[in-house]
Design a protein around this motif. Sequence first.
Motif, PDB file in Angstrom:
ATOM      1  N   GLY A 151     -20.475-112.337-105.677  1.00 39.93           N
ATOM      2  CA  GLY A 151     -19.382-112.640-106.593  1.00 39.93           C
ATOM      3  C   GLY A 151     -18.233-111.655-106.546  1.00 39.93           C
ATOM      4  N   TYR A 152     -18.319-110.625-105.722  1.00 41.16           N
ATOM      5  CA  TYR A 152     -17.288-109.587-105.672  1.00 41.16           C
ATOM      6  C   TYR A 152     -16.452-109.702-104.395  1.00 41.16           C
ATOM      7  N   LEU A 153     -15.150-109.569-104.551  1.00 40.18           N
ATOM      8  CA  LEU A 153     -14.245-109.465-103.409  1.00 40.18           C
ATOM      9  C   LEU A 153     -14.405-108.062-102.838  1.00 40.18           C
ATOM     10  N   CYS A 154     -14.649-107.962-101.540  1.00 34.14           N
ATOM     11  CA  CYS A 154     -15.072-106.677-100.975  1.00 34.14           C
ATOM     12  C   CYS A 154     -14.268-106.237 -99.759  1.00 34.14           C
ATOM     13  N   HIS A 155     -14.071-104.916 -99.651  1.00 32.58           N
ATOM     14  CA  HIS A 155     -13.620-104.284 -98.413  1.00 32.58           C
ATOM     15  C   HIS A 155     -14.819-104.210 -97.474  1.00 32.58           C
ATOM     16  N   SER A 179     -13.576-101.541-108.120  1.00 29.83           N
ATOM     17  CA  SER A 179     -14.225-100.275-108.484  1.00 29.83           C
ATOM     18  C   SER A 179     -14.462 -99.358-107.291  1.00 29.83           C
ATOM     19  N   LEU A 180     -14.470 -99.937-106.074  1.00 32.11           N
ATOM     20  CA  LEU A 180     -14.778 -99.237-104.823  1.00 32.11           C
ATOM     21  C   LEU A 180     -16.223 -98.753-104.753  1.00 32.11           C
ATOM     22  N   HIS A 181     -17.085 -99.333-105.583  1.00 35.34           N
ATOM     23  CA  HIS A 181     -18.517 -99.062-105.473  1.00 35.34           C
ATOM     24  C   HIS A 181     -19.117 -99.945-104.378  1.00 35.34           C
ATOM     25  N   LEU A 182     -20.200 -99.454-103.768  1.00 35.88           N
ATOM     26  CA  LEU A 182     -20.904-100.214-102.750  1.00 35.88           C
ATOM     27  C   LEU A 182     -21.632-101.395-103.396  1.00 35.88           C
ATOM     28  N   VAL A 183     -21.396-102.600-102.850  1.00 36.91           N
ATOM     29  CA  VAL A 183     -22.033-103.816-103.340  1.00 36.91           C
ATOM     30  C   VAL A 183     -23.210-104.201-102.440  1.00 36.91           C
ATOM     31  N   ARG A 184     -23.017-104.095-101.138  1.00 37.53           N
ATOM     32  CA  ARG A 184     -24.072-104.473-100.196  1.00 37.53           C
ATOM     33  C   ARG A 184     -23.884-103.728 -98.882  1.00 37.53           C
ATOM     34  N   VAL A 185     -25.005-103.354 -98.280  1.00 38.03           N
ATOM     35  CA  VAL A 185     -24.977-102.796 -96.933  1.00 38.03           C
ATOM     36  C   VAL A 185     -26.113-103.427 -96.136  1.00 38.03           C
ATOM     37  N   THR A 186     -25.785-103.918 -94.941  1.00 36.08           N
ATOM     38  CA  THR A 186     -26.791-104.398 -93.998  1.00 36.08           C
ATOM     39  C   THR A 186     -26.837-103.387 -92.867  1.00 36.08           C
ATOM     40  N   PHE A 187     -28.017-102.911 -92.511  1.00 33.00           N
ATOM     41  CA  PHE A 187     -28.069-101.772 -91.595  1.00 33.00           C
ATOM     42  C   PHE A 187     -29.361-101.756 -90.785  1.00 33.00           C
ATOM     43  N   THR A 212     -24.666-101.732-114.053  1.00 29.61           N
ATOM     44  CA  THR A 212     -25.377-101.861-115.322  1.00 29.61           C
ATOM     45  C   THR A 212     -24.345-102.013-116.440  1.00 29.61           C
ATOM     46  N   ALA A 213     -24.826-102.214-117.648  1.00 34.12           N
ATOM     47  CA  ALA A 213     -23.925-102.323-118.800  1.00 34.12           C
ATOM     48  C   ALA A 213     -23.136-101.039-119.006  1.00 34.12           C
ATOM     49  N   GLU A 214     -23.735 -99.907-118.570  1.00 40.84           N
ATOM     50  CA  GLU A 214     -23.060 -98.609-118.714  1.00 40.84           C
ATOM     51  C   GLU A 214     -22.073 -98.330-117.587  1.00 40.84           C
ATOM     52  N   GLY A 215     -22.053 -99.210-116.573  1.00 44.16           N
ATOM     53  CA  GLY A 215     -21.108 -99.040-115.475  1.00 44.16           C
ATOM     54  C   GLY A 215     -21.660 -98.331-114.261  1.00 44.16           C
TER      55      GLY A 215
END
Length: 264
Positions: A151-155, A179-187, A212-215
Amino acid sequence: MRQLCIAVGLLLLSLAAVAQTDSPEQLIEKIVQVDKQQREQVRDLVLLSEYIKGEEKDDGRFEEKIRFTKRISIKYLADTALMHEEYLSCIKEGKPQSAKDCEKSADEDREKKKRRATPNISYPMVKPFYPEKRSIYTISYKGIAGERVDGYLCHHFNVTAIEPADTLLNGDYFFDTESLHLVRVTFAPSQLVSRTMFKMSKMNMALNYLPTAEGYWLPTEFSFTMKAKAMWIINVPTSATEIYSEPVVNAGVPDELFEVKDGK
């Protein structure tokens, strides 16, 4: 018409996301800063997990062999992380196991993990982007991913080890454009493990994160598919998925939990 509108909307979002940074290098700097901030905030983590492992058949079917429930505790230190897994229950070949049999199966699983020598969820997956690691990796920016990830648009970045080694990774990284947080990595290991009694012919992994709810962006699912020769077992295709739930951050995980007892 609806599909055209969706495509145009995605294109506009992609252009907006690209406009947020002047260059891939600046984007990488921001990604590292975001990762550092969370690493400074999260001192320890406790998760529950359901770990399902089995074999992939020639017709594509997955045949479950064993299922564990676990409590995972991680303590993050300045330059490393400690991880402890408590095996709570086990179902083998569809039958619930006694506590004694569950511990035996857990010991076998721990030994197999040692042989694989692949990263677990305590491994800092963003490390290849840090300045001190950049010299041993080639990092290529692939633009905005063509499809949303969870569901996230990603770099999208591709990471490749310059000198292959079984301790280094090659992978595709997808970072949330907001947010620039990692959503997925395939490796995969940049070089497959090859030892006297254990030799891999395939190891593909994937790790997903959600906020999480806390971010805090924390692992939600890890999966792998592997083929390996170990003693008399030859190239059995093994797959596994581990689902993480009920995260508790900074609960104060005791140091004693990570003391080695009976080699465990």
